[in-house]
Design a protein around this motif. Structure first.
Motif, PDB file in Angstrom:
ATOM      1  N   ASP A   1      -9.597 -10.168  54.102  1.00 22.63           N
ATOM      2  CA  ASP A   1      -9.136  -9.721  52.797  1.00 22.63           C
ATOM      3  C   ASP A   1     -10.230  -9.018  52.015  1.00 22.63           C
ATOM      4  OD1 ASP A   1      -6.630 -10.693  53.184  1.00 22.63           O
ATOM      5  OD2 ASP A   1      -6.920 -12.554  52.065  1.00 22.63           O
ATOM      6  N   ASP A   2     -11.450  -9.495  52.147  1.00 23.59           N
ATOM      7  CA  ASP A   2     -12.547  -8.985  51.333  1.00 23.59           C
ATOM      8  C   ASP A   2     -13.846  -9.160  52.099  1.00 23.59           C
ATOM      9  OD1 ASP A   2     -14.133  -8.092  49.295  1.00 23.59           O
ATOM     10  OD2 ASP A   2     -13.332  -9.439  47.766  1.00 23.59           O
ATOM     11  N   ALA A   3     -14.744  -8.175  51.973  1.00 22.21           N
ATOM     12  CA  ALA A   3     -16.012  -8.245  52.709  1.00 22.21           C
ATOM     13  C   ALA A   3     -16.881  -9.398  52.239  1.00 22.21           C
ATOM     14  CB  ALA A   3     -16.772  -6.931  52.564  1.00 22.21           C
ATOM     15  N   ALA A   4     -16.702  -9.859  51.012  1.00 20.90           N
ATOM     16  CA  ALA A   4     -17.537 -10.930  50.472  1.00 20.90           C
ATOM     17  C   ALA A   4     -16.658 -11.941  49.749  1.00 20.90           C
ATOM     18  CB  ALA A   4     -18.584 -10.359  49.513  1.00 20.90           C
ATOM     19  N   PRO A   5     -16.215 -13.001  50.441  1.00 27.10           N
ATOM     20  CA  PRO A   5     -15.414 -14.026  49.774  1.00 27.10           C
ATOM     21  C   PRO A   5     -16.150 -14.592  48.565  1.00 27.10           C
ATOM     22  CG  PRO A   5     -15.398 -14.358  52.146  1.00 27.10           C
ATOM     23  CD  PRO A   5     -16.418 -13.295  51.871  1.00 27.10           C
ATOM     24  N   SER A   6     -15.407 -15.002  47.571  1.00 32.56           N
ATOM     25  CA  SER A   6     -16.009 -15.463  46.328  1.00 32.56           C
ATOM     26  C   SER A   6     -16.783 -16.754  46.520  1.00 32.56           C
ATOM     27  CB  SER A   6     -14.914 -15.682  45.274  1.00 32.56           C
ATOM     28  OG  SER A   6     -14.123 -16.812  45.614  1.00 32.56           O
ATOM     29  N   ARG A   7     -17.736 -16.991  45.622  1.00 38.43           N
ATOM     30  CA  ARG A   7     -18.497 -18.238  45.659  1.00 38.43           C
ATOM     31  C   ARG A   7     -17.585 -19.424  45.454  1.00 38.43           C
ATOM     32  NH1 ARG A   7     -23.536 -18.081  41.738  1.00 38.43           N
ATOM     33  NH2 ARG A   7     -23.608 -20.227  42.477  1.00 38.43           N
ATOM     34  N   LEU A   8     -16.559 -19.258  44.612  1.00 43.21           N
ATOM     35  CA  LEU A   8     -15.636 -20.361  44.366  1.00 43.21           C
ATOM     36  C   LEU A   8     -14.905 -20.734  45.653  1.00 43.21           C
ATOM     37  CD1 LEU A   8     -14.308 -22.312  42.433  1.00 43.21           C
ATOM     38  CD2 LEU A   8     -12.700 -20.505  41.777  1.00 43.21           C
ATOM     39  N   PHE A   9     -14.510 -19.736  46.438  1.00 44.44           N
ATOM     40  CA  PHE A   9     -13.843 -20.006  47.712  1.00 44.44           C
ATOM     41  C   PHE A   9     -14.789 -20.741  48.663  1.00 44.44           C
ATOM     42  CE2 PHE A   9     -13.070 -18.708  52.113  1.00 44.44           C
ATOM     43  CZ  PHE A   9     -11.776 -19.186  52.285  1.00 44.44           C
ATOM     44  N   LEU A  10     -16.031 -20.255  48.787  1.00 45.91           N
ATOM     45  CA  LEU A  10     -16.988 -20.901  49.682  1.00 45.91           C
ATOM     46  C   LEU A  10     -17.336 -22.303  49.214  1.00 45.91           C
ATOM     47  CD1 LEU A  10     -19.388 -17.913  50.464  1.00 45.91           C
ATOM     48  CD2 LEU A  10     -17.634 -18.888  51.948  1.00 45.91           C
TER      49      LEU A  10
END
Length: 329
Positions: free
Chosen positions: A184-193
């Protein structure tokens, strides 16, 4: 694999096994943005594994092509993160740690291998083209999660598990969630991680901890209304910005572990999913303006790309934003 990567991994060439080598999967679009391991099983240099309040999860891809001779890699390391390795494609390999065989032979996609925070005398031989996705969960996150689940301090010598191949549907789901996030995105969000790191740690503790397999689980309490309202208000005020689980938990006055679990008990969803739903809800108001492009709406509600926005909107609403807008009376 190029020469630089081979040198970095101190690989040696072995005689070929004579097995048929399948054609390399040359394009894995869902994995294209995942950092490559420059050294075998070394977490990528990333702020995601620091202890400064950032996410405690890092992700890498170990992949390469075997033309004629097998590839051998070795390591003898300590103080590593807990590691979940996930086979993305069919391959044939052997892995031994401290002289004990962990896996040897054909490996099918979805195979999971677990290793702890040490690799004494680790050795692997790759006999066919390979693509291994890895998730690294920091020991600090595991310790924090253990103390929250058990209600007592973690033993410094605590061992969650020994190196092993695991038939684990939950871990497969978490790993495929990572792949979808990078698609979906090259850099998943910090909240997701952040949220996913807790999911990994809690599952590894609950299923694999060697000394506490039958410990009773504590009943999970929801957030008190005032803490939940403060968390929701923080999300509303920072909808266009990347936020971390540490930010939300601080707003609610709780530790990250307590907050994530209690937030889900209160809302039925993770903080990351709630955050995405808030962004999608806000986007619907903007989509009612026919003069605004899909890309403009996506950026306005905090998505990094139009593609990411469309994928998330479709997943949560059931149709793409353009089609949704055209259907609105």
């Amino acid at each position: 694999m190029d020469n630089e990567a081979r040198e970095a991994n101190t690989a040696t060439r072995l005689s070929h096994t004579g097995r048929h080598v399948p054609a390399l999967v040359t394009s894995l679009p869902s994995l294209a943005h995942i950092p490559a391991e420059r050294r075998w099983r070394e977490p990528p240099h990333s702020p995601s594994l620091t202890a400064d309040g950032g996410a405690r999860l890092s992700v890498s891809m170990w992949s390469g092509r075997i033309d004629r001779a097998a590839l051998e890699v070795q390591a003898d390391l300590a103080d590593l993160p807990y590691t979940v390795s996930y086979a993305v494609r069919c391959t044939n390999l052997s892995l031994s740690i401290a002289g004990r065989s962990v896996i040897d032979g054909d490996v099918v996609p979805g195979t999971i291998v677990l290793t702890g925070p040490a690799l004494p005398n680790a050795r692997a031989i790759y006999r066919e083209d390979y693509a291994i996705l890895r998730a690294f969960v920091s020991p600090a996150t595991v310790t924090e999660c253990y103390e929250d689940i058990s209600g007592r301090p973690a033993d410094p010598s605590m061992e969650l598990f020994g190196p092993q191949e695991a038939d684990d549907k939950v871990l497969r789901h978490l790993m495929t969630s990572l792949m979808r996030a990078f698609a979906d995105d090259a850099a998943p969000s910090r909240l997701f991680l952040d949220s996913l790191s807790i999911s990994f740690a809690a599952h590894l503790i609950g299923r694999y901890h060697l000394k506490q397999e039958h410990s009773p689980k504590r009943k999970l309490s929801p957030l008190t209304p005032w803490r939940l309202n403060r968390a929701k208000a923080f999300i509303d005020a920072h909808l266009q910005q990347p936020i971390a689980l540490a930010d939300l938990s601080a707003a609610a006055g709780l530790s990250r572990m307590h907050f994530a679990a209690q937030f889900k008990a209160s809302t039925g969803m993770s903080p990351h999913m709630y955050f995405l739903q808030c962004r999608v809800h806000a986007s619907k108001r903007l989509l009612l303006d026919p003069e605004r492009s899909i890309r403009d709406v996506a950026i306005s509600v905090g998505f990094k790309s139009e593609t990411h926005f469309i994928n998330v909107f479709r997943r949560l609403v059931g149709e793409a934003p353009g089609r949704w807008r055209r259907a609105v009376p």
